[in-house]
Design a protein around this motif. Structure first.
Motif, PDB file in Angstrom:
ATOM      1  N   GLU A  37       0.827  -1.216   0.000  1.00  0.00           N
ATOM      2  CA  GLU A  37       0.000   0.000   0.000  1.00  0.00           C
ATOM      3  C   GLU A  37       0.854   1.255   0.000  1.00  0.00           C
ATOM      4  O   GLU A  37       0.566   2.222  -0.713  1.00  0.00           O
ATOM      5  N   LYS A  48       2.250   2.008  -3.414  1.00  0.00           N
ATOM      6  CA  LYS A  48       1.258   2.520  -4.359  1.00  0.00           C
ATOM      7  C   LYS A  48       1.076   4.035  -4.244  1.00  0.00           C
ATOM      8  O   LYS A  48       0.643   4.676  -5.193  1.00  0.00           O
ATOM      9  N   HIS A  49       1.381   4.597  -3.061  1.00  0.00           N
ATOM     10  CA  HIS A  49       1.029   5.989  -2.789  1.00  0.00           C
ATOM     11  C   HIS A  49       2.189   6.924  -2.496  1.00  0.00           C
ATOM     12  O   HIS A  49       1.972   8.126  -2.372  1.00  0.00           O
ATOM     13  N   LEU A  82      -1.849   3.893   4.697  1.00  0.00           N
ATOM     14  CA  LEU A  82      -2.254   5.189   4.127  1.00  0.00           C
ATOM     15  C   LEU A  82      -2.130   6.299   5.169  1.00  0.00           C
ATOM     16  O   LEU A  82      -1.737   7.425   4.829  1.00  0.00           O
ATOM     17  N   LYS A  93       0.005   9.712   4.832  1.00  0.00           N
ATOM     18  CA  LYS A  93      -0.552  11.037   5.140  1.00  0.00           C
ATOM     19  C   LYS A  93       0.291  11.753   6.192  1.00  0.00           C
ATOM     20  O   LYS A  93       0.535  12.959   6.079  1.00  0.00           O
TER      21      LYS A  93
END
Length: 154
Positions: free
Chosen positions: A23, A26-27, A122, A126
């Protein structure tokens, strides 16, 4: 480039570390250092070592406490250790625990372990790259793994 530490356990019944790494990749563009330890009580020192020896900017500590009373006690001890490691290093360690009895069956447990790992990954992205996004989400009843509950209505 930010350095993100991932530490997970062999006791977990799902590869939470793999989901978190996937994850994050991916970001965000970050160096990821992963370690695996036997159980949740090993997470605090592994996370602290990632911060102090590998210079991680943030760490995810992922594990699965069992469903018995002694497992809850071990989870509490591990959580306390993680908090102490954060205070000793002045660095966030995002605790991602899924208790074995949180899922009503094997399928839901696996789903929860993957979703919670990914959703907290995530949160890590952030925290490092988009802190203003977390400010926008304050008070919105976010839940990692299950459906968000939303804000309380007055």
């Amino acid at each position: 480039m930010p350095v993100i530490g991932i530490v997970d356990t062999t006791f977990a019944r799902f590869n939470m570390g793999k989901a978190a790494v996937d994850e994050i990749q991916k970001h965000a563009s970050a160096k990821i250092i992963r370690r695996t330890v036997p159980g949740i009580k090993d997470l605090p020192v592994a996370a602290k070592k990632l911060i102090e020896e590998e210079k991680c900017d943030i760490v995810m500590a992922l594990g699965m406490p069992g469903s018995k009373d002694k497992d809850r006690m071990c989870a509490h001890e591990a959580s306390t250790g993680i908090i102490r490691a954060q205070l000793m290093t002045n660095t966030h360690i995002i605790e991602v625990f899924v208790h074995e009895d949180e899922g009503k069956d094997e399928k839901e447990l696996a789903f929860l372990m993957e979703q919670r790992s990914r959703e907290h990954a995530l949160n890590v992205v952030k925290m490092l790259f988009k802190p203003e996004q977390l400010i926008k989400e304050a008070g919105t009843g976010q839940r990692q793994g299950f459906r968000d509950v939303g804000p309380a209505r007055v």
